[in-house]
Design an enzyme around this catalytic site. Structure first.
Site, PDB file in Angstrom:
ATOM      1  N   GLU A 164       0.825  -1.262   0.013  1.00 15.22           N
ATOM      2  CA  GLU A 164       0.026  -0.105   0.100  1.00 15.22           C
ATOM      3  C   GLU A 164       0.933   1.131   0.139  1.00 15.22           C
ATOM      4  O   GLU A 164       0.363   2.170  -0.596  1.00 15.22           O
ATOM      5  CB  GLU A 164      -0.866   0.012   1.324  1.00 15.22           C
ATOM      6  CG  GLU A 164      -1.764  -1.208   1.350  1.00 15.22           C
ATOM      7  CD  GLU A 164      -1.448  -2.219   2.046  1.00 15.22           C
ATOM      8  OE1 GLU A 164      -0.036  -2.753   1.954  1.00 15.22           O
ATOM      9  OE2 GLU A 164      -1.842  -2.957   2.810  1.00 15.22           O
ATOM     10  N   TRP A 200      19.054 -38.308 -14.182  1.00 15.18           N
ATOM     11  CA  TRP A 200      18.192 -37.431 -14.282  1.00 15.18           C
ATOM     12  C   TRP A 200      17.063 -37.782 -14.692  1.00 15.18           C
ATOM     13  O   TRP A 200      16.965 -38.444 -15.810  1.00 15.18           O
ATOM     14  CB  TRP A 200      18.518 -36.010 -15.059  1.00 15.18           C
ATOM     15  CG  TRP A 200      19.776 -35.306 -14.432  1.00 15.18           C
ATOM     16  CD1 TRP A 200      20.970 -35.494 -15.153  1.00 15.18           C
ATOM     17  CD2 TRP A 200      19.988 -34.469 -13.357  1.00 15.18           C
ATOM     18  NE1 TRP A 200      21.868 -34.832 -14.396  1.00 15.18           N
ATOM     19  CE2 TRP A 200      21.289 -34.019 -13.498  1.00 15.18           C
ATOM     20  CE3 TRP A 200      19.022 -33.990 -12.548  1.00 15.18           C
ATOM     21  CZ2 TRP A 200      21.839 -32.958 -12.378  1.00 15.18           C
ATOM     22  CZ3 TRP A 200      19.437 -32.979 -11.483  1.00 15.18           C
ATOM     23  CH2 TRP A 200      20.745 -32.707 -11.516  1.00 15.18           C
TER      24      TRP A 200
HETATM   25  N1  LIG Z   1      -1.827  -5.447   3.942  1.00 13.41           N
HETATM   26  C1  LIG Z   1      -0.460  -5.828   3.840  1.00 13.41           C
HETATM   27  N2  LIG Z   1       0.629  -5.299   2.815  1.00 13.41           N
HETATM   28  C2  LIG Z   1       1.696  -6.004   2.907  1.00 13.41           C
HETATM   29  O1  LIG Z   1       2.464  -5.300   1.752  1.00 13.41           O
HETATM   30  C3  LIG Z   1       2.021  -6.785   3.764  1.00 13.41           C
HETATM   31  N3  LIG Z   1       3.304  -6.975   3.817  1.00 13.41           N
HETATM   32  C4  LIG Z   1       1.154  -6.895   4.958  1.00 13.41           C
HETATM   33  N4  LIG Z   1       1.561  -7.871   6.084  1.00 13.41           N
HETATM   34  C5  LIG Z   1       0.971  -7.768   7.240  1.00 13.41           C
HETATM   35  O2  LIG Z   1       1.966  -7.228   8.015  1.00 13.41           O
HETATM   36  C6  LIG Z   1       2.701  -8.158   9.009  1.00 13.41           C
HETATM   37  C7  LIG Z   1       4.217  -7.744   8.727  1.00 13.41           C
HETATM   38  O3  LIG Z   1       4.261  -6.288   9.224  1.00 13.41           O
HETATM   39  P1  LIG Z   1       5.768  -5.737   9.136  1.00 13.41           P
HETATM   40  O4  LIG Z   1       6.051  -5.932   7.659  1.00 13.41           O
HETATM   41  O5  LIG Z   1       6.651  -6.532  10.035  1.00 13.41           O
HETATM   42  O6  LIG Z   1       5.388  -4.235   9.640  1.00 13.41           O
HETATM   43  C8  LIG Z   1       2.524  -9.525   8.239  1.00 13.41           C
HETATM   44  O7  LIG Z   1       2.623 -10.500   9.446  1.00 13.41           O
HETATM   45  C9  LIG Z   1       0.860  -9.206   7.648  1.00 13.41           C
HETATM   46  O8  LIG Z   1       0.252  -9.386   8.815  1.00 13.41           O
HETATM   47  N5  LIG Z   1      -0.172  -6.522   4.900  1.00 13.41           N
HETATM   48 ZN    ZN Z   2       0.714  -2.942   6.068  1.00 12.14          ZN
END
Ligand SMILES: Nc1nc(O)c(N)c(N[C@@H]2O[C@H](COP(=O)(O)O)[C@@H](O)[C@H]2O)n1
Ligand code: ZN
Length: 370
Positions: free
Chosen positions: A53, A171
């Site tokens: 996002e 293989w």
């Molecule tokens: N909505 C969303 N967009 C992404 O691009 C994401 N990587 C996630 N991940 C969520 O946030 C957690 C990881 O958080 P950090 O990277 O440590 O800040 C992961 O466990 C997902 O719940 N969500």
């Molecule tokens: Zn996020």
């Protein structure tokens, strides 16, 4: 296809770019559209770096105000390695958010959507949900069950044999199938094998960038996030000078006495004591330990005994069978060590994909519940 579906399909395409690099995080893509035009796109590249996002909002800039954001996973609401995306979407003035699925991470689990609704943003969920779930099957299983998604890769002849009686197995399949296996390795958090395979085949189970068949961007990304190689060696039979150990740091799961720990550490490897019996590591406990270390997907590349043990214990989520158009004959080794006496005991599978891979065939099959 509606505009919402088209935008979510594009967000999923972006998310798939993270196939080789996001773990332990999920693969996520985001598209921001205003007045029927895409104004921002992003995908999550690596844990610790901005979420999908944030990339899309940066690209959209001021055009995000009043726009719709399409995200393949609910925007996060927690402070993890990065700040909450739900807050970033609110601050940017987005009017509507469409997600494919809720985040199964208990730290988020609906809170991200609730925060958007509280801020007056229109929210809808469930667009192309099945596709989004398939892409993150490992992350979802780890969050919901504390276990990784287990994929067993097997290569066999048309008569269901994997190696000659002598043990010779390289293989069976051709170069296209081997490249497909390389990509399976690269997308896994863990590649797991057993002592028999490592001793008999001199296997290294590494990802070899030049054999992946990917474009330069994805090849470089895969190289930054190689899977952890795990060797199950219940009785510590594998000497430290085999190619598997020489190919890089390895996690050795054993139920043998942990006295050898220093010897493995000195050679750059980790010895993990896992409960077991008769020299056999408890596979469920090992998988739980790997999930605790952030493993979303485990690729099992093992011989008939270890692969058969995963099958017997009902620990397999998916089989990928590479079938070569040749017969190896009746003295060659079977695919799985799975002694079944009656037809009623047969393990039922649902084939979800059959595809030609070079001169070979790939069958993807899912175990069916009792
Ligand atoms: N909505 C969303 N967009 C992404 O691009 C994401 N990587 C996630 N991940 C969520 O946030 C957690 C990881 O958080 P950090 O990277 O440590 O800040 C992961 O466990 C997902 O719940 N969500
Ligand atoms: Zn996020």
């Amino acid at each position: 296809m509606s505009f919402d579906h088209a935008c979510m399909a594009r967000a999923l395409e972006l998310a798939r770019k993270g196939r080789y690099s996001t773990h332990p995080n999920p693969r996520v893509g985001c598209v921001i559209a205003r007045d029927g035009q895409v104004v921002g796109e992003g995908w999550h590249v690596r844990a610790g770096e901005p979420h999908a996002e944030v990339h899309a909002l940066r690209q959209a800039g001021a055009q995000a105000r009043g726009a719709t954001a399409y995200v393949t996973l609910e925007p996060c609401s927690h402070h993890g390695r990065t700040p909450p995306c739900a807050d970033a979407l609110v601050a940017a003035g987005v009017a509507r958010v469409v997600v494919a699925m809720q985040d199964p991470n208990p730290q988020v689990a609906g809170n991200g959507l609730a925060r958007l609704v509280q801020a007056g943003i229109e929210v809808s969920s469930g667009v192309l949900e099945a596709e989004a779930r398939t892409l993150n099957a490992g992350f979802i299983k780890r969050m919901e069950q504390g276990l990784p998604f287990v994929r067993v890769k097997l290569a066999m002849s048309l008569d269901g044999r994997t190696a000659m009686a002598s043990g010779e197995s390289q293989w069976i399949t051709g170069p296209a199938a081997r490249a497909a296996v390389q990509r399976l390795r690269a997308s896994a958090s863990v590649v797991l094998s057993g002592a028999d395979t490592v001793l008999a085949d001199h296997a290294r189970l590494t990802v070899r960038p030049d054999e992946l068949g990917l474009d330069a961007e994805l090849t470089a990304l895969a190289a930054t996030r190689p899977p952890l190689r795990v060797l199950i060696d219940g009785r510590l039979r594998v000497p430290l000078d085999v190619p598997f150990f020489q190919a890089g740091a390895t996690l050795v799961a054993t139920c043998a006495a942990a006295m050898a720990r220093e010897r493995y550490l000195d050679a750059g490897h980790e010895l993990l004591a896992v409960p077991g019996s008769s020299g056999h590591v408890d596979l469920h406990k090992l998988l739980a330990e790997l999930a605790g270390r952030g493993a979303n997907e485990v690729l099992v590349e093992a011989g008939p005994r270890l692969a058969g043990a995963f099958a017997r214990e009902g620990l397999v989520d998916e089989y990928q069978l590479f079938v070569a158009p040749k017969f190896l004959g009746s003295s060659a080794r079977p695919l799985l060590d799975l002694p079944l006496a009656r037809m009623a005991e047969a393990q039922a599978l649902k084939i979800v994909e059959i595809r030609a891979v070079g001169d070979d065939w790939r069958i993807i099959a899912l175990p069916q519940g009792e």
